[in-house]
Design a protein around this motif. Structure first.
Motif, PDB file in Angstrom:
ATOM      1  N   VAL A  75      33.724  39.224  53.232  1.00 58.95           N
ATOM      2  CA  VAL A  75      35.065  39.799  53.269  1.00 58.95           C
ATOM      3  C   VAL A  75      36.048  38.803  53.883  1.00 58.95           C
ATOM      4  CG1 VAL A  75      36.485  41.621  54.289  1.00 58.95           C
ATOM      5  CG2 VAL A  75      34.258  42.179  53.305  1.00 58.95           C
ATOM      6  N   VAL A  76      35.645  38.180  54.988  1.00 58.97           N
ATOM      7  CA  VAL A  76      36.519  37.211  55.658  1.00 58.97           C
ATOM      8  C   VAL A  76      36.778  36.008  54.753  1.00 58.97           C
ATOM      9  CG1 VAL A  76      36.712  35.632  57.619  1.00 58.97           C
ATOM     10  CG2 VAL A  76      35.801  37.938  57.957  1.00 58.97           C
ATOM     11  N   LEU A  77      35.730  35.494  54.104  1.00 54.92           N
ATOM     12  CA  LEU A  77      35.893  34.350  53.208  1.00 54.92           C
ATOM     13  C   LEU A  77      36.774  34.696  52.019  1.00 54.92           C
ATOM     14  CD1 LEU A  77      32.231  33.000  53.245  1.00 54.92           C
ATOM     15  CD2 LEU A  77      34.249  31.879  54.237  1.00 54.92           C
ATOM     16  N   SER A  78      36.631  35.911  51.505  1.00 51.96           N
ATOM     17  CA  SER A  78      37.481  36.351  50.396  1.00 51.96           C
ATOM     18  C   SER A  78      38.941  36.387  50.820  1.00 51.96           C
ATOM     19  CB  SER A  78      37.040  37.735  49.919  1.00 51.96           C
ATOM     20  OG  SER A  78      37.987  38.300  49.043  1.00 51.96           O
TER      21      SER A  78
ATOM     22  N   ALA B 210      38.485  23.444  47.872  1.00 45.69           N
ATOM     23  CA  ALA B 210      38.422  23.609  49.329  1.00 45.69           C
ATOM     24  C   ALA B 210      37.846  24.972  49.692  1.00 45.69           C
ATOM     25  CB  ALA B 210      39.822  23.439  49.925  1.00 45.69           C
ATOM     26  N   SER B 211      38.296  26.033  48.986  1.00 44.17           N
ATOM     27  CA  SER B 211      37.755  27.366  49.241  1.00 44.17           C
ATOM     28  C   SER B 211      36.267  27.428  48.920  1.00 44.17           C
ATOM     29  CB  SER B 211      38.502  28.410  48.402  1.00 44.17           C
ATOM     30  OG  SER B 211      39.861  28.463  48.760  1.00 44.17           O
ATOM     31  N   ALA B 212      35.894  26.827  47.803  1.00 42.56           N
ATOM     32  CA  ALA B 212      34.475  26.807  47.426  1.00 42.56           C
ATOM     33  C   ALA B 212      33.646  26.052  48.454  1.00 42.56           C
ATOM     34  CB  ALA B 212      34.314  26.185  46.037  1.00 42.56           C
TER      35      ALA B 212
ATOM     36  N   GLY C  54      42.586  33.912  39.172  1.00 45.08           N
ATOM     37  CA  GLY C  54      41.383  33.407  38.521  1.00 45.08           C
ATOM     38  C   GLY C  54      40.574  32.517  39.449  1.00 45.08           C
ATOM     39  N   ALA C  55      41.257  31.648  40.188  1.00 51.97           N
ATOM     40  CA  ALA C  55      40.571  30.788  41.145  1.00 51.97           C
ATOM     41  C   ALA C  55      39.948  31.610  42.267  1.00 51.97           C
ATOM     42  CB  ALA C  55      41.547  29.757  41.714  1.00 51.97           C
ATOM     43  N   TRP C  56      40.681  32.632  42.720  1.00 51.97           N
ATOM     44  CA  TRP C  56      40.117  33.505  43.752  1.00 51.97           C
ATOM     45  C   TRP C  56      38.880  34.233  43.211  1.00 51.97           C
ATOM     46  CZ3 TRP C  56      39.350  38.776  43.494  1.00 51.97           C
ATOM     47  CH2 TRP C  56      38.872  39.377  44.667  1.00 51.97           C
ATOM     48  N   GLY C  57      38.940  34.705  41.960  1.00 56.37           N
ATOM     49  CA  GLY C  57      37.797  35.373  41.359  1.00 56.37           C
ATOM     50  C   GLY C  57      36.588  34.458  41.272  1.00 56.37           C
ATOM     51  N   ALA C  58      36.826  33.177  40.957  1.00 55.75           N
ATOM     52  CA  ALA C  58      35.725  32.217  40.918  1.00 55.75           C
ATOM     53  C   ALA C  58      35.116  32.033  42.310  1.00 55.75           C
ATOM     54  CB  ALA C  58      36.217  30.878  40.366  1.00 55.75           C
ATOM     55  N   THR C  59      35.969  32.015  43.329  1.00 55.95           N
ATOM     56  CA  THR C  59      35.465  31.918  44.702  1.00 55.95           C
ATOM     57  C   THR C  59      34.648  33.151  45.069  1.00 55.95           C
ATOM     58  OG1 THR C  59      37.412  30.610  45.321  1.00 55.95           O
ATOM     59  CG2 THR C  59      36.128  31.573  47.112  1.00 55.95           C
ATOM     60  N   LEU C  60      35.139  34.328  44.678  1.00 58.67           N
ATOM     61  CA  LEU C  60      34.399  35.558  44.964  1.00 58.67           C
ATOM     62  C   LEU C  60      33.043  35.559  44.252  1.00 58.67           C
ATOM     63  CD1 LEU C  60      34.664  38.319  46.439  1.00 58.67           C
ATOM     64  CD2 LEU C  60      35.376  39.273  44.242  1.00 58.67           C
ATOM     65  N   ALA C  61      33.015  35.073  43.012  1.00 58.31           N
ATOM     66  CA  ALA C  61      31.745  34.976  42.288  1.00 58.31           C
ATOM     67  C   ALA C  61      30.770  34.061  43.030  1.00 58.31           C
ATOM     68  CB  ALA C  61      31.986  34.470  40.874  1.00 58.31           C
TER      69      ALA C  61
END
Length: 240
Positions: free
Chosen positions: A48-51, A27-29, A98-105
């Protein structure tokens, strides 16, 4: 104890409810991809907002990993509750970050070339959000283990409370500036100061609250979100 922890990791990986986190990351992706397709790219302020949205979502769903349906059956085992819960917390925090890091990538992929993104500061915010969600769920699971998955919703409530409180802070204490705001470095020093608070809450929830007043305080805040705030939990988990 280290050997026992290593032995527990594998069965806990199978026992933990990963479904909420597993659905949250796509969903985040999808939100990131939709933002990129709509505007052609993700600019720094949107990044920044999406992160932050991703970090909040991960923190709200990570608490489901702390729900232990076998809690009563595990009471007779030689493995103490605090060890089981800290292992669950470490696994949940690792998966959520880890999932957040993947989203940030993914966000970085859609950033225009040479666009700045202070990933380290954003990671600090994400860690605080994830630990806040976990601490709220940990207290609820401690006090109301029979509530199961509904107890984990206290993690989402803790996230909402964090947002609601911080939105009313003054400019000097504002925690959500954008990167070009002069408040950015000050805000992240504040995040660093606040980070130990959810860790202390986790230690309190995973430990052994020996005083009756501490049971009542925990029960009040859990009951505020889950109902029946003055009901006393009779679970032997509280007497470990």
């Amino acid at each position: 104890m280290i050997r026992t922890a290593l032995v527990l990791v594998r069965p806990l990986l199978r026992a933990v409810d990963w479904a909420p986190l597993a659905w949250t990351w796509p969903a985040s992706a999808a939100v990131v991809v939709a933002a990129a397709l709509t505007r052609g790219a993700v600019v720094s302020c949107d990044a920044v907002v999406l992160s932050r949205l991703s970090a909040g979502a991960m923190g709200a769903t990570a608490g489901f990993a702390l729900v232990d349906p076998m809690a009563y059956g595990a009471l007779a085992t030689p493995v103490p509750r605090w060890l089981r819960m800290w292992l669950r917390t470490a696994l949940a925090a690792g998966a959520a970050l880890g999932a957040w890091g993947a989203t940030l990538a993914l966000i970085v992929v859609f950033l225009p070339q040479d666009s700045p993104l202070l990933a380290g500061d954003l990671a600090l915010e994400a860690a605080a959000c994830v630990l806040t969600g976990l601490s709220g769920a940990a207290v609820a699971v401690r006090m109301r283990p029979r509530h199961g998955r509904s107890a984990a919703l206290a993690g989402a409530a803790a996230q909402f409370t964090l947002l609601a409180v911080t939105l009313f802070l003054t400019a000097e204490l504002w925690l959500w500036p954008l990167q070009d705001d002069p408040q950015w470095p000050v805000a992240h020093r504040l995040w660093l100061v606040l980070l130990p608070l959810p860790v202390a809450c986790l230690a309190f929830a995973h430990g052994n609250p020996a005083k009756k007043w501490s049971h009542r305080v925990m029960a009040f805040f859990v009951g505020f979100f889950l109902g029946d705030p003055y009901a006393r939990t009779e679970s032997s988990l509280l007497r470990e």
